[in-house]
Write an enzyme that holds these catalytic residues in place. Sequence first.
Site, PDB file in Angstrom:
ATOM      1  N   THR A 105     -14.087 -21.507 -40.478  1.00 60.88           N
ATOM      2  CA  THR A 105     -15.244 -20.653 -41.193  1.00 60.88           C
ATOM      3  C   THR A 105     -15.334 -19.795 -39.924  1.00 60.88           C
ATOM      4  OG1 THR A 105     -16.367 -22.798 -42.132  1.00 60.88           O
ATOM      5  CG2 THR A 105     -17.611 -20.902 -41.528  1.00 60.88           C
ATOM      6  N   THR A 148     -16.422 -36.905 -33.494  1.00 65.21           N
ATOM      7  CA  THR A 148     -16.430 -36.863 -34.838  1.00 65.21           C
ATOM      8  C   THR A 148     -17.287 -35.997 -35.601  1.00 65.21           C
ATOM      9  OG1 THR A 148     -15.905 -38.628 -36.624  1.00 65.21           O
ATOM     10  CG2 THR A 148     -17.992 -38.910 -35.338  1.00 65.21           C
TER      11      THR A 148
HETATM   12  N1  ASP Z   1     -13.596 -25.793 -44.355  1.00 65.92           N
HETATM   13  C1  ASP Z   1     -13.757 -25.177 -43.102  1.00 65.92           C
HETATM   14  C2  ASP Z   1     -12.359 -25.706 -41.985  1.00 65.92           C
HETATM   15  O1  ASP Z   1     -12.427 -26.490 -41.636  1.00 65.92           O
HETATM   16  C3  ASP Z   1     -14.932 -25.643 -42.319  1.00 65.92           C
HETATM   17  C4  ASP Z   1     -15.355 -25.218 -41.272  1.00 65.92           C
HETATM   18  O2  ASP Z   1     -14.539 -24.572 -40.193  1.00 65.92           O
HETATM   19  O3  ASP Z   1     -16.443 -25.248 -40.846  1.00 65.92           O
HETATM   20  O4  ASP Z   1     -11.747 -24.999 -41.932  1.00 65.92           O
END
Ligand code: ASP
Length: 345
Positions: free
Chosen positions: A15, A167
């Site tokens: 993200t 985690t």
């Molecule tokens: N779907 C994203 C990932 O794990 C979630 C994030 O980065 O917060 O790449």
Amino acid sequence: MNARKRLLIIYTGGTIGMQQTPEGLAPARDLAADIREMPELGQTFQTHPPVLDTLSYDPLLDSSDMTPGRWVQIAQDILQRYRHYDGFVVLHGTDTLAYTASALSFFLERTDKPVVLTGAQLPFAWPRSDARNNLISALEVAANMPDTMTQVCVVFGPRILRGNRATKVSAKAYDAFDSPRYPHLGAIGIDVEYNRRRRFPVAFGNFGKQGSLPPDDAVALIRLFPGFSATTLRAICDNSNLRGIVLEAYGAGNGPSQNQTFQDTIADAVRRGIVVVVVSQPLDGIVRMSSYAAGSALARAGAISGRDMTTEAALTKLYYLIALGYSAETIARKMKTPIAGEMRR
Ligand code: ASP
């Protein structure tokens, strides 16, 4: 910080660098330029700003697409450049960050430089994004972590956590990670404070020189639930590539002791050289299989206790030991012994 530190940022996706697309958020931007221009870097490192290099992966991944092959790629990229840098920051999606942090703690040889994983809950350019703060905190830890503590860690929000104890505990809070079974390595507030008693234990292994990747289906993860079918278990165990199972059991490591087919299937798998490791479902759980008859039955079938290991640590450790080419007996023995601070003695 007295001298200029050299830090390598490995950007894998997540993200932190995503943009909105018609299908939802997807990896899009190369963050290298944004990072170098961050005005905060000047203040954070004041007189001796670190020398930053960035290695961006192609393709950038939503971390739901991570694979064991990518863990090894990250480990090898670090090992190949190890001499040239004082610390490493891995930018990663949050969804599987804890798996990669655990895997790196095993796949890297005994690390005497900080390897810090971080990411963000909101993309870098969005208002109220946590990306800058997390990145700056990660860079500070990568540059200044005390020598006695250097290890693979997760820096996210206000916490510094041992990588193989971390985690993901929230999909919406800024403090998305915790280590409920292990004290924090440090806290990020006005100052970065380290819990100096949390030294890094001696590790072993030399994947860089000896390891080779097992197939992805060498390891399986099974979470028990009331009614879990022994037929499903048998179907999983029938895969001839399977070498290890992480069994997420109830509470202290309990399973369905009155389901004889289930117990027989575990015993049969163990006899065929599949290592079955029991971990606990509750966030702060610890396996003590002798506490209940329902746990003793699993132990009698040949399953071994993962004690307070997280699921992520147990799974990646199994994968690592298989990659090193060990026999089932050796893997079972090493699964019971801490090798990178992943479990209590
Ligand atoms: N779907 C994203 C990932 O794990 C979630 C994030 O980065 O917060 O790449």
